[in-house]
Design an enzyme around this catalytic site. Sequence first.
Site, PDB file in Angstrom:
ATOM      1  N   SER A 195       1.094  -1.118   0.015  1.00 39.59           N
ATOM      2  CA  SER A 195      -0.031  -0.012  -0.033  1.00 39.59           C
ATOM      3  C   SER A 195       0.976   1.343   0.015  1.00 39.59           C
ATOM      4  O   SER A 195       1.664   1.416  -1.057  1.00 39.59           O
ATOM      5  CB  SER A 195      -0.885  -0.169   1.130  1.00 39.59           C
ATOM      6  OG  SER A 195      -1.981   0.966   1.116  1.00 39.59           O
ATOM      7  N   ASP A 408      -8.665  -5.926  -4.412  1.00 35.66           N
ATOM      8  CA  ASP A 408      -8.494  -4.807  -3.863  1.00 35.66           C
ATOM      9  C   ASP A 408      -9.376  -3.777  -3.813  1.00 35.66           C
ATOM     10  O   ASP A 408      -9.717  -3.304  -5.022  1.00 35.66           O
ATOM     11  CB  ASP A 408      -7.125  -4.420  -4.246  1.00 35.66           C
ATOM     12  CG  ASP A 408      -6.278  -3.389  -3.268  1.00 35.66           C
ATOM     13  OD1 ASP A 408      -7.335  -2.486  -2.707  1.00 35.66           O
ATOM     14  OD2 ASP A 408      -5.113  -3.033  -3.235  1.00 35.66           O
ATOM     15  N   HIS A 448      -6.985  -6.024  -0.195  1.00 36.88           N
ATOM     16  CA  HIS A 448      -5.861  -4.886  -0.090  1.00 36.88           C
ATOM     17  C   HIS A 448      -4.785  -5.338   0.722  1.00 36.88           C
ATOM     18  O   HIS A 448      -4.936  -5.552   2.066  1.00 36.88           O
ATOM     19  CB  HIS A 448      -6.329  -3.658   0.369  1.00 36.88           C
ATOM     20  CG  HIS A 448      -5.438  -2.511   0.452  1.00 36.88           C
ATOM     21  ND1 HIS A 448      -4.895  -2.146  -0.711  1.00 36.88           N
ATOM     22  CD2 HIS A 448      -4.769  -1.561   1.383  1.00 36.88           C
ATOM     23  CE1 HIS A 448      -4.055  -0.997  -0.481  1.00 36.88           C
ATOM     24  NE2 HIS A 448      -4.020  -0.727   0.981  1.00 36.88           N
TER      25      HIS A 448
END
Length: 537
Positions: A195, A408, A448
Amino acid sequence: MIVNRWAQLLLPVGVALADPILPRQYGTNDFQSSCASIASKLALENATVYFSQFVAAGQNLSIPDRNATCGAPYQAVSVDLCRIALYVSTSNSSGINMEAWLPSNFSGRFLSTGNGGLAGCIGYPDMAYTTSLGFASVGANNGHNGTSGGAFYNQPEVVADFAYRSIHTNVVVGKEITKQFYGSPHKKSYYLGCSTGGRQGFKSAQDFPEDFDGIVAGAPALAFNNLTSWSGHFYNVTGPPDSATFVPTAMWTVVHEDIMKQCDLLDGYADGILEDASICNYNASSLLCGSNSTNSSSCLTPIQVNTVQKVFSPLTLSDGSLVYPRMQPGSEAVAAFAVYNGQPFIYNVEFFKYAIYNDPAWNPLTINDTDYINAAIKNPSDINTWKGDLSAVQARGAKILHYHGQMDGIITSENSPRYYEHVSSTMGKTPAELDEFYRFFRISGTAHCTGGDGASVIGQQLESYQSLDPSENVLMAVVEWVENGNAPETITGTHWVNGTKSAGVDYKRAHCKYPKRNVYKGVGDPKAVESWECVEE
Ligand SMILES: *[C@@H]1O[C@H](CO)[C@@H](O)[C@H](O)[C@H]1NC(C)=O
Ligand SMILES: *[C@@H]1O[C@H](CO)[C@@H](O)[C@H](O)[C@H]1NC(C)=O
Ligand SMILES: *[C@@H]1O[C@H](CO)[C@@H](O)[C@H](O)[C@H]1NC(C)=O
Ligand SMILES: *[C@@H]1O[C@H](CO)[C@@H](O)[C@H](O)[C@H]1NC(C)=O
Ligand SMILES: *[C@@H]1O[C@H](CO)[C@@H](O)[C@H](O)[C@H]1NC(C)=O
Ligand SMILES: *[C@@H]1O[C@H](CO)[C@@H](O)[C@H](O)[C@H]1NC(C)=O
Ligand SMILES: *[C@@H]1O[C@H](CO)[C@@H](O)[C@H](O)[C@H]1NC(C)=O
Ligand SMILES: *[C@@H]1O[C@H](CO)[C@@H](O)[C@H](O)[C@H]1NC(C)=O
Ligand SMILES: *[C@@H]1O[C@H](CO)[C@@H](O)[C@H](O)[C@H]1NC(C)=O
Ligand SMILES: *[C@@H]1O[C@H](CO)[C@@H](O)[C@H](O)[C@H]1NC(C)=O
Ligand SMILES: *[C@@H]1O[C@H](CO)[C@@H](O)[C@H](O)[C@H]1NC(C)=O
Ligand SMILES: *[C@@H]1O[C@H](CO)[C@@H](O)[C@H](O)[C@H]1NC(C)=O
């Protein structure tokens, strides 16, 4: 005598460093006393060392200083290590808090962890994971404490720390601490992050190519300004929960099932997992309520159909130019709560208020093209992280393993191939040529960074690892690539029964290297790895 046994016991054959560093034959007492005295001995520029602390294997380390928004104030640690905490000044108005965790069973490998969201939270779980594998690990608070971006307000140096300087300083100082503590430098240097952490990995590759020999960058927050625009634009698409455009959270489950009806067989097998979400051109008209229908919990009004079409369309300016790619279909279970919930997205709100405009009165409810353009232009401290030239990393023989989950719901997986293509065109290299140093894997059924409906366990985190075999563990895969030249062709993920490790393995699936995609061969047990193959687009 304590010997370095990690390489023998835990690393698969071939991964062991040929010449592990054994700077000192630590007895337990030696290690503990070395740790106790190192705080006063370290010679570091711009740094204030707070303490060094021996942490015994099996200890549930208490971290009373941890900001409450970062998580609970403890971390289970599975190996003996020396924990060093310090502050490093990075400008005349900012600095970072960082920690080095130095295991007694040091493998000779240095590793930096990354951060997430807008957060200034030291990645303790990542440090516990990687030290358990023998890495000397460092983590920093990215220049501020806690999950909020409020610290950016009128503090461009704090933004600079967040954009690039914290991660780089952490590495430079961390390597020096590693050298002074063990008495000789590390042999290889690694990065593991996802991320914002994925973006930090690419920031290092783009601007500090000397920092790492191997980088694992997951679900990277690349084109960061535009990403925050995109995160914020969903409010404009859905409107608030009482508006005609809003699609209720429960309805996204119906949309998800309809997406599976239209797209699940594109990979040859209907298992609720889209191997390549990018080829799913979902049409929500199929859920349009009939003229007689009153059951709004199973069908969509024409206005709601338009909302669904819009979230699965790229964000463009009114002149048609691209701001950010579309959300990939399949991520509704996460996205319904994160960005389709009829509220402005917190990262968008805080980044725009405190880093783009320096105006707490900025109104996220009226977000529009002007904001998208302003963010792209301001690009504070080049946080965008979009340079396509990775030749410096390539030239020094470093390797990049990039992955992105195909469900995601926070950062669309369609931005990752866009960056890959950007590197390809900038450097004038085909995928076969990029393979030498940069490989990108699309991980189906993965939300994610971690979690998801499919074979999402690839060793990316402490809570998401099944095996240390490089074929099933992204970190050990990059180690194997860097140290033995064996580059990964696929990354095999594991799906646990009920998503629970203790319940055992349900199935495994080998995720393909971009631009190949995964398809079912048409015969064989779909839960068997060999029933699938990677094919060219
Ligand atoms: C220490 O800080 C000074 C002033 O900010 C800077 O010029 C120097 O590069 C820093 N040293 C290190 C090792 O970061
Ligand atoms: C962040 O927290 C650390 C303790 O973990 C503290 O030493 C430091 O002063 C804090 N920094 C800021 C900017 O609040
Ligand atoms: C660590 O301690 C905390 C607080 O007592 C507890 O809630 C947590 O479950 C413990 N973790 C482990 C892994 O023992
Ligand atoms: C080093 O690793 C071995 C193998 O896992 C383990 O048995 C031993 O306890 C470790 N030693 C220390 C001091 O952590
Ligand atoms: C802090 O650094 C900035 C940028 O380098 C400089 O413009 C400013 O004068 C400095 N302020 C102080 C108080 O030293
Ligand atoms: C903890 O984090 C929050 C949110 O980022 C922040 O507002 C607060 O100042 C932090 N507390 C400390 C003591 O640093
Ligand atoms: C979305 O933006 C457009 C253009 O600025 C505006 O007309 C519309 O009212 C906005 N929708 C919502 C729900 O805010
Ligand atoms: C979706 O399907 C409807 C009905 O078949 C069609 O009219 C419409 O053009 C399609 N929309 C898209 C975006 O393909
Ligand atoms: C709507 O209901 C009427 C009366 O029951 C029926 O004749 C008609 O076929 C229905 N139309 C649709 C589209 O289902
Ligand atoms: C569009 O955004 C700009 C900048 O935030 C703002 O000043 C303006 O009022 C917005 N336009 C509309 C129609 O809301
Ligand atoms: C970001 O969006 C702007 C328009 O606001 C566009 O000009 C630019 O190309 C985009 N950058 C990237 C990397 O997508
Ligand atoms: C499956 O996992 C959930 C939590 O994720 C748990 O509540 C449930 O008991 C588990 N079911 C089985 C059969 O293990």
